[in-house]
Scaffold this motif. Structure first.
Motif, PDB file in Angstrom:
ATOM      1  N   MET A  20       0.843  -1.184   0.000  1.00  0.00           N
ATOM      2  CA  MET A  20       0.000   0.000   0.000  1.00  0.00           C
ATOM      3  C   MET A  20       0.887   1.246   0.000  1.00  0.00           C
ATOM      4  SD  MET A  20      -2.808   1.216   2.814  1.00  0.00           S
ATOM      5  CE  MET A  20      -3.648  -0.359   2.779  1.00  0.00           C
ATOM      6  N   PRO A  21       0.961   2.000  -1.109  1.00  0.00           N
ATOM      7  CA  PRO A  21       1.870   3.149  -1.150  1.00  0.00           C
ATOM      8  C   PRO A  21       1.365   4.357  -0.374  1.00  0.00           C
ATOM      9  CG  PRO A  21       0.674   2.940  -3.214  1.00  0.00           C
ATOM     10  CD  PRO A  21       0.279   1.766  -2.374  1.00  0.00           C
ATOM     11  N   GLY A  22       0.182   4.830  -0.663  1.00  0.00           N
ATOM     12  CA  GLY A  22      -0.369   6.028  -0.044  1.00  0.00           C
ATOM     13  C   GLY A  22      -1.302   6.716  -1.010  1.00  0.00           C
ATOM     14  N   LEU A  23      -1.851   7.845  -0.603  1.00  0.00           N
ATOM     15  CA  LEU A  23      -2.788   8.594  -1.428  1.00  0.00           C
ATOM     16  C   LEU A  23      -2.563  10.088  -1.250  1.00  0.00           C
ATOM     17  CD1 LEU A  23      -6.181   6.680  -0.954  1.00  0.00           C
ATOM     18  CD2 LEU A  23      -4.688   6.629  -2.932  1.00  0.00           C
ATOM     19  N   ILE A  24      -3.037  10.855  -2.233  1.00  0.00           N
ATOM     20  CA  ILE A  24      -2.984  12.317  -2.184  1.00  0.00           C
ATOM     21  C   ILE A  24      -4.377  12.825  -1.848  1.00  0.00           C
ATOM     22  CG2 ILE A  24      -2.229  14.385  -3.408  1.00  0.00           C
ATOM     23  CD1 ILE A  24      -0.929  12.518  -5.464  1.00  0.00           C
ATOM     24  N   GLY A  25      -4.448  13.891  -1.081  1.00  0.00           N
ATOM     25  CA  GLY A  25      -5.745  14.463  -0.744  1.00  0.00           C
ATOM     26  C   GLY A  25      -5.620  15.916  -0.341  1.00  0.00           C
ATOM     27  N   GLY A  73      16.078   3.696 -12.108  1.00  0.00           N
ATOM     28  CA  GLY A  73      17.018   3.662 -11.004  1.00  0.00           C
ATOM     29  C   GLY A  73      16.376   3.447  -9.644  1.00  0.00           C
ATOM     30  N   TYR A  74      15.067   3.447  -9.580  1.00  0.00           N
ATOM     31  CA  TYR A  74      14.368   3.201  -8.314  1.00  0.00           C
ATOM     32  C   TYR A  74      12.936   2.784  -8.620  1.00  0.00           C
ATOM     33  CZ  TYR A  74      12.360   7.871  -9.052  1.00  0.00           C
ATOM     34  OH  TYR A  74      11.711   8.963  -9.569  1.00  0.00           O
ATOM     35  N   ASP A  75      12.301   2.179  -7.631  1.00  0.00           N
ATOM     36  CA  ASP A  75      10.911   1.730  -7.773  1.00  0.00           C
ATOM     37  C   ASP A  75       9.983   2.741  -7.116  1.00  0.00           C
ATOM     38  OD1 ASP A  75      11.500  -0.694  -9.086  1.00  0.00           O
ATOM     39  OD2 ASP A  75      12.060  -1.604  -7.170  1.00  0.00           O
ATOM     40  N   ALA A  76       8.996   3.192  -7.852  1.00  0.00           N
ATOM     41  CA  ALA A  76       8.018   4.139  -7.313  1.00  0.00           C
ATOM     42  C   ALA A  76       6.786   4.136  -8.210  1.00  0.00           C
ATOM     43  CB  ALA A  76       8.599   5.544  -7.214  1.00  0.00           C
ATOM     44  N   VAL A  77       5.690   4.571  -7.659  1.00  0.00           N
ATOM     45  CA  VAL A  77       4.461   4.734  -8.423  1.00  0.00           C
ATOM     46  C   VAL A  77       4.047   6.197  -8.337  1.00  0.00           C
ATOM     47  CG1 VAL A  77       3.066   4.057  -6.423  1.00  0.00           C
ATOM     48  CG2 VAL A  77       2.077   3.952  -8.711  1.00  0.00           C
ATOM     49  N   GLN A  78       3.742   6.793  -9.482  1.00  0.00           N
ATOM     50  CA  GLN A  78       3.335   8.202  -9.539  1.00  0.00           C
ATOM     51  C   GLN A  78       1.819   8.272  -9.600  1.00  0.00           C
ATOM     52  OE1 GLN A  78       3.594  10.915 -13.125  1.00  0.00           O
ATOM     53  NE2 GLN A  78       5.373  11.666 -11.975  1.00  0.00           N
ATOM     54  N   LEU A  79       1.238   8.962  -8.634  1.00  0.00           N
ATOM     55  CA  LEU A  79      -0.212   9.103  -8.541  1.00  0.00           C
ATOM     56  C   LEU A  79      -0.624  10.538  -8.838  1.00  0.00           C
ATOM     57  CD1 LEU A  79      -0.930   7.071  -5.282  1.00  0.00           C
ATOM     58  CD2 LEU A  79      -0.851   6.247  -7.632  1.00  0.00           C
ATOM     59  N   ARG A  88      -4.244  17.511 -11.419  1.00  0.00           N
ATOM     60  CA  ARG A  88      -3.702  18.798 -10.973  1.00  0.00           C
ATOM     61  C   ARG A  88      -2.418  18.614 -10.170  1.00  0.00           C
ATOM     62  NH1 ARG A  88      -4.506  22.377  -6.592  1.00  0.00           N
ATOM     63  NH2 ARG A  88      -5.895  20.892  -5.577  1.00  0.00           N
ATOM     64  N   VAL A  89      -2.308  17.505  -9.445  1.00  0.00           N
ATOM     65  CA  VAL A  89      -1.153  17.256  -8.596  1.00  0.00           C
ATOM     66  C   VAL A  89      -0.600  15.875  -8.916  1.00  0.00           C
ATOM     67  CG1 VAL A  89      -0.317  17.070  -6.222  1.00  0.00           C
ATOM     68  CG2 VAL A  89      -2.144  18.670  -6.771  1.00  0.00           C
ATOM     69  N   LEU A  90       0.720  15.771  -8.986  1.00  0.00           N
ATOM     70  CA  LEU A  90       1.401  14.493  -9.163  1.00  0.00           C
ATOM     71  C   LEU A  90       2.356  14.284  -7.994  1.00  0.00           C
ATOM     72  CD1 LEU A  90       2.305  14.621 -12.965  1.00  0.00           C
ATOM     73  CD2 LEU A  90       0.405  13.389 -11.911  1.00  0.00           C
ATOM     74  N   ALA A  91       2.421  13.061  -7.501  1.00  0.00           N
ATOM     75  CA  ALA A  91       3.325  12.740  -6.398  1.00  0.00           C
ATOM     76  C   ALA A  91       3.743  11.288  -6.512  1.00  0.00           C
ATOM     77  CB  ALA A  91       2.670  13.008  -5.042  1.00  0.00           C
ATOM     78  N   GLU A  92       4.950  10.999  -6.051  1.00  0.00           N
ATOM     79  CA  GLU A  92       5.481   9.643  -6.109  1.00  0.00           C
ATOM     80  C   GLU A  92       5.466   9.008  -4.721  1.00  0.00           C
ATOM     81  OE1 GLU A  92       9.320   9.499  -7.856  1.00  0.00           O
ATOM     82  OE2 GLU A  92       8.633  10.174  -9.827  1.00  0.00           O
ATOM     83  N   PHE A  93       5.197   7.693  -4.719  1.00  0.00           N
ATOM     84  CA  PHE A  93       5.176   6.929  -3.483  1.00  0.00           C
ATOM     85  C   PHE A  93       5.990   5.656  -3.685  1.00  0.00           C
ATOM     86  CE2 PHE A  93       1.380   9.493  -3.415  1.00  0.00           C
ATOM     87  CZ  PHE A  93       1.246   9.888  -2.093  1.00  0.00           C
ATOM     88  N   ASP A  94       6.730   5.274  -2.654  1.00  0.00           N
ATOM     89  CA  ASP A  94       7.459   4.010  -2.684  1.00  0.00           C
ATOM     90  C   ASP A  94       6.484   2.858  -2.473  1.00  0.00           C
ATOM     91  OD1 ASP A  94       9.814   5.433  -2.963  1.00  0.00           O
ATOM     92  OD2 ASP A  94      10.139   5.552  -0.794  1.00  0.00           O
ATOM     93  N   PHE A  95       6.817   1.727  -3.042  1.00  0.00           N
ATOM     94  CA  PHE A  95       5.985   0.546  -2.829  1.00  0.00           C
ATOM     95  C   PHE A  95       6.868  -0.687  -2.912  1.00  0.00           C
ATOM     96  CE2 PHE A  95       6.157   0.969  -7.376  1.00  0.00           C
ATOM     97  CZ  PHE A  95       6.173  -0.332  -7.859  1.00  0.00           C
ATOM     98  N   GLU A  96       6.414  -1.752  -2.256  1.00  0.00           N
ATOM     99  CA  GLU A  96       7.164  -3.002  -2.239  1.00  0.00           C
ATOM    100  C   GLU A  96       6.204  -4.163  -2.463  1.00  0.00           C
ATOM    101  OE1 GLU A  96       9.294  -3.397   1.367  1.00  0.00           O
ATOM    102  OE2 GLU A  96      10.577  -1.636   1.050  1.00  0.00           O
ATOM    103  N   GLY A  97       6.537  -4.998  -3.434  1.00  0.00           N
ATOM    104  CA  GLY A  97       5.789  -6.234  -3.650  1.00  0.00           C
ATOM    105  C   GLY A  97       4.371  -6.053  -4.138  1.00  0.00           C
ATOM    106  N   GLU A  98       4.035  -4.898  -4.673  1.00  0.00           N
ATOM    107  CA  GLU A  98       2.692  -4.668  -5.187  1.00  0.00           C
ATOM    108  C   GLU A  98       2.764  -4.405  -6.685  1.00  0.00           C
ATOM    109  OE1 GLU A  98      -0.005  -2.297  -2.466  1.00  0.00           O
ATOM    110  OE2 GLU A  98       1.962  -1.701  -1.708  1.00  0.00           O
ATOM    111  N   GLU A  99       1.698  -4.750  -7.375  1.00  0.00           N
ATOM    112  CA  GLU A  99       1.623  -4.542  -8.810  1.00  0.00           C
ATOM    113  C   GLU A  99       0.526  -3.533  -9.121  1.00  0.00           C
ATOM    114  OE1 GLU A  99       1.161  -8.189 -10.858  1.00  0.00           O
ATOM    115  OE2 GLU A  99       3.092  -9.013 -10.203  1.00  0.00           O
TER     116      GLU A  99
END
Length: 207
Positions: free
Chosen positions: A1-6, A44-50, A78-89
């Motif tokens: 579970m990476p996270g959410l923007i609000g 170079g790193y693992d992240a998901v951009q939300l 309107r907003v973009l942010a990156e979150f780290d994640f592990e073992g999720e697709e």
């Protein structure tokens, strides 16, 4: 579970099962589409951009529109942010909602504190000020001595003095989730959260 923007809607109070008033913060969190997936091999790193929110059609720029289109979105967040994640697709265009959180669990909420401008030492650091009698009218809110004289002949770094206050990133740790409203994308957490109304917040799983 990476996270959410609000965004922070405001504070209120609710009553628990024992009838006690509990101060809570209401957050509008998500839905957040997956705009880009970064991998260690390519980036170079693992992240998901939300993404969060929407840009008005008249204000959309072609580069950002193309970036969103590659994820299969018909609008530009309107907003973009990156979150780290592990073992999720994740898949491009997939929407993450507030339903990923459960009532009773804990989250870390990151936001920008309210800017207070240039403030003195009494408000900024809680100094007591000078004496209020015996002719001390000019030292009521003064900082007092800021260092020694001849040795070392300078002000030591880190001395608490007047200066800009607020407007910095802070994280409220381990806030307990009181209620989750998946239909309205609302997350109600116990206690305060950095920032004022409508400020952006990043919500990540806590302990």
């Amino acid at each position: 579970m990476p996270g959410l923007i609000g965004r922070k809607i405001g504070m209120t109070q609710i009553f628990d099962d024992d009838g006690k008033a509990v101060g809570v913060t209401v957050l509008e969190v998500g839905p957040c589409p997956v705009v880009q997936i970064k991998t260690a091999e390519r980036d170079g790193y693992d992240a998901v951009q939300l993404g969060f929110g929407r840009v008005k059609e008249g204000r959309v720029r072609k580069p950002t529109a193309g970036h969103a289109a590659r994820a299969g979105l018909d609008y530009v967040p309107r907003v973009l942010a990156e979150f780290d994640f592990e073992g999720e697709e994740f898949e491009l265009g997939q929407e993450l909602t507030v339903g990923m959180f459960d009532a009773g669990s804990r989250v870390n909420v990151t936001g920008t504190t309210k800017g207070r401008g240039f403030q003195g030492v009494v408000k900024r650091h809680g100094f007591g000020g000078g004496r209020g009698s015996h002719g001390g009218t000019s030292v009521l809110r003064a900082p007092g001595s800021i260092g020694a004289g001849t040795d070392p002949s300078r002000v030591i770094k880190g001395r608490k003095m007047a200066g800009r206050m607020g407007g910095t990133q802070r994280t409220a740790m381990s806030r307990r989730i009181i209620r989750v409203d998946a239909e309205k994308n609302l997350l109600i957490v116990q206690g305060s959260v950095p920032g004022g109304r409508n400020n952006l917040v990043m919500v990540r799983p806590g302990r």
